[in-house]
Design an enzyme around this catalytic site. Structure first.
Site, short mmCIF file in Angstrom:
data_model
loop_
_atom_site.label_atom_id
_atom_site.label_comp_id
_atom_site.label_asym_id
_atom_site.label_seq_id
_atom_site.Cartn_x
_atom_site.Cartn_y
_atom_site.Cartn_z
N HIS A 85 -3.65 -5.24 0.42
CA HIS A 85 -3.03 -5.75 1.65
C HIS A 85 -3.04 -7.28 1.67
O HIS A 85 -4.00 -7.88 2.16
CB HIS A 85 -3.79 -5.23 2.87
CG HIS A 85 -3.63 -3.77 3.08
ND1 HIS A 85 -2.71 -3.23 3.96
CD2 HIS A 85 -4.26 -2.72 2.52
CE1 HIS A 85 -2.79 -1.93 3.93
NE2 HIS A 85 -3.72 -1.57 3.07
N CYS A 103 0.84 -1.20 0.00
CA CYS A 103 0.00 0.00 0.00
C CYS A 103 0.88 1.25 0.00
O CYS A 103 1.50 1.54 -1.01
CB CYS A 103 -0.99 -0.06 1.15
SG CYS A 103 -2.51 0.83 0.76
N GLU A 157 -1.47 -9.20 3.54
CA GLU A 157 -1.38 -9.72 4.91
C GLU A 157 -2.75 -10.04 5.51
O GLU A 157 -2.85 -10.81 6.47
CB GLU A 157 -0.60 -8.74 5.81
CG GLU A 157 -1.32 -7.46 6.21
CD GLU A 157 -1.24 -6.34 5.17
OE1 GLU A 157 -0.95 -6.63 3.99
OE2 GLU A 157 -1.49 -5.17 5.53
N1 GLN Z 1 -2.15 6.63 2.67
C1 GLN Z 1 -2.22 5.84 1.48
C2 GLN Z 1 -3.57 5.93 0.79
O1 GLN Z 1 -4.56 6.30 1.38
C3 GLN Z 1 -1.86 4.40 1.78
C4 GLN Z 1 -2.81 3.70 2.69
C5 GLN Z 1 -2.28 2.41 3.24
O2 GLN Z 1 -1.08 2.18 3.27
N2 GLN Z 1 -3.15 1.58 3.78
O3 GLN Z 1 -3.68 5.64 -0.37
#
Ligand code: GLN
Length: 539
Positions: free
Chosen positions: A511, A385, A513
């Site tokens: 994600h 992310c 994970e």
């Molecule tokens: N802050 C970033 C976004 O909103 C990444 C979010 C995250 O790592 N879960 O796109």
């Protein structure tokens, strides 16, 4: 098959952090392994509508379900243990209960009645507790109550449990209370008084626990069990020892030894069926405890002081390490501490680098330095992310030489916004529940590391973010050697990036994970851990 669902309530006494989530998940695992259909839900007494707006320092990681609910991290344990997905219905907060009741009041649903904690709030709690049970899909619904008995905000929940226990009648429910039996070094003794007090507190609210699970650092003697049983109105087989374990994955076996599942089935007057079928679980534990070698992985993030902030990532490493017969030693590295000067010293001893998800500007320059180090030195890299987004920014700055290159999360007016908001996100003002959340499909290119890992072209992964790779830059990045190996087929969004000329450099917008379980370790983590080991052997 059970004719009607049984409701098990797990409450906590004496202190927080006794491991209610793990005990609930372990009990669920044992019942599941006997052939019962089980689900677990978590009721949290705080007033936030969901934990999505909470800083990870408050309650640890925010876990996201398939249907896009932002939930308590205990749901992660449930999924990792049971291998069954949870949903919004599995996590309810006081905020959500009140929101619903207040909306009903505004809609005139209470027909002029005074709206009160009892019965309106407690009725709504009871309704939500029973929702999953009413689907007919489960023999057991385990409800874990957050917080500790005696907290002001827990009171309506305990009252709801009291009423439900009464309304359901005998053998349809059981209250399992977790307490602490501390060891007093000076006295050389385990002490039962905090447990007695905690049970008294429950009794004051009209709830007699059916089972006590006593967290302890030392074995409970027969005398101690008898004493607790006598003062808490229980059979001594209903006093269960929960001794500190090496790994959370040992707990189902410890609970089995203590016969927790049998006691529950006895109370519920249900057949024991077969002994719990735990062959795969035991094999996993066996591999976990007998690794053939180990690797050192750096976890670069900004919440590293708190273990729980990256819970699912740490557990994914346990699963993927076990799959590879390796112990993965995770070294937390604070992204704010990484500089051009110290990066070599900090990162060169490592066999791989994971750059963590996150929000906000703090620590991002350190993440970018770490990405560069991994890219240039061909160290295996996994960016999740924000970690992927920073890999894109790094590539833009240092390979494409783009000036003023960043994400619009940090600088709206950047000349080269390689990470930016999607059109529909630009209109969003409210913070809670407005990100791109939950499961989305992704199409994988065959000639890629992602395909090698997943072994299929169509996958589905969970998201929690607002910002995206800016498609205006796609061609330029591709020409310079970045591969966009995973794309959302409906919205043409970049989901996976890779770098060709590198043993393992992969970033994902989703994600992974959140989907790794004991039974099915996540393919990307498995591939990353393997790449780290290959790198270690070559060093
Ligand atoms: N802050 C970033 C976004 O909103 C990444 C979010 C995250 O790592 N879960 O796109």
């Amino acid at each position: 098959m059970a004719s009607s669902p049984r409701y098990l309530f797990v409450t906590g006494g004496v202190t927080s952090s006794l491991g209610k989530g793990i005990v609930s998940a372990s009990l669920a695992k044992l019942l599941q392994a006997r052939g019962y259909r089980v689900t677990i839900q978590k009721f949290d007494p705080y007033i936030n509508i969901d934990p999505g707006t909470l800083n990870p320092y408050e309650h640890g990681e925010c876990y996201v379900t398939e249907d896009g609910a932002e939930t308590d991290l205990d749901l992660g344990h449930y999924e990792r243990f049971l291998n069954v997905p949870t949903s919004q219905a599995n996590n309810v907060t006081t905020g959500r209960i009140y929101e619903y009741v207040i909306k009903n009041e505004r809609d005139g649903k209470y027909q002029g009645k005074t709206v009160q904690v009892i019965p309106h709030i407690t009725d709504e709690i009871k309704r939500r507790i029973c929702l999953l049970g009413e689907t007919g899909n489960f023999d057991f619904v385990i409800t874990e109550l957050g917080g500790t008995v005696g907290d002001i905000e827990s009171l309506p929940y305990i009252e709801a449990v009291r009423q439900l226990k009464y309304e359901l009648g005998p053998h349809r429910s059981a209250v399992i209370h977790l307490t602490l039996v501390p060891y007093l070094k000076a006295a050389g003794e385990l002490k039962t008084k905090p447990t007695q007090h905690s049970v008294k507190m429950l009794l004051e609210s009209g709830v007699q626990p059916d089972i006590l699970v006593c967290r302890t650092e030392y074995k409970l003697t027969r005398e101690i069990r008898a004493k607790i049983a006598l003062f808490c109105n229980l059979q001594s087989n209903a006093v269960i020892e929960s001794i500190d374990a090496d790994s959370i994955y040992d707990v189902p076996l410890l609970m089995k030894k203590e016969k927790l599942d049998r006691v529950v089935l006895n109370i519920c007057k249900l057949p024991l069926k077969n002994e719990p079928e735990l062959t795969e679980w035991n094999e996993f534990l066996n591999r976990l405890k007998n690794p053939q070698d180990e690797i050192q992985v750096g976890l670069v993030g900004k919440y590293v002081e708190l273990q729980d902030a990256y819970k699912s990532i740490l557990e994914s490493f346990v699963h993927a390490g076990t799959e590879n017969r390796l112990k993965v030693k995770v070294h937390s590295i604070h992204s704010e501490h990484i500089t051009e000067e110290n990066v070599f010293r900090l990162l060169s001893p490592l066999d791989g680098l994971l750059v963590a998800p996150g929000f906000g500007e703090r620590g991002i320059e350190g993440k970018i330095i770490a990405v560069r180090f991994a890219r240039e030195n061909k160290i295996p890299f996994l960016g999740i992310c924000l970690g992927m987004q920073m890999a894109v920014v790094e590539f833009g700055r240092n390979v494409l030489k783009l000036k003023d290159c960043t994400s619009t999360e940090f600088k709206k007016s950047a000349k080269n916004p390689v990470i930016a908001l999607m059109e529909e996100q630009t209109k969003v003002r409210q913070m809670g529940g407005t990100m791109r959340l939950g499961a989305y499909p992704c199409e994988i290119q065959k000639d890629s590391k992602a395909f090698k890992a997943y072994k299929k072209t169509r996958i589905s992964e969970r998201h929690r973010h607002r910002f995206e790779f800016n498609n205006k830059y796609r061609q330029a990045f591709e020409n310079a050697g970045m591969q966009f190996s995973g794309i959302n087929p409906d919205a043409d969004l970049v989901e996976i990036i890779e770098i060709h000329d590198h043993p393992f450099f992969l970033g994902c917008q989703f994600h992974p994970e959140l989907k790794s379980t004991v039974e099915i370790p996540h393919p990307l983590f498995v591939a990353f851990v393997k790449a780290c080991y290959d790198f270690k052997l070559l060093k």
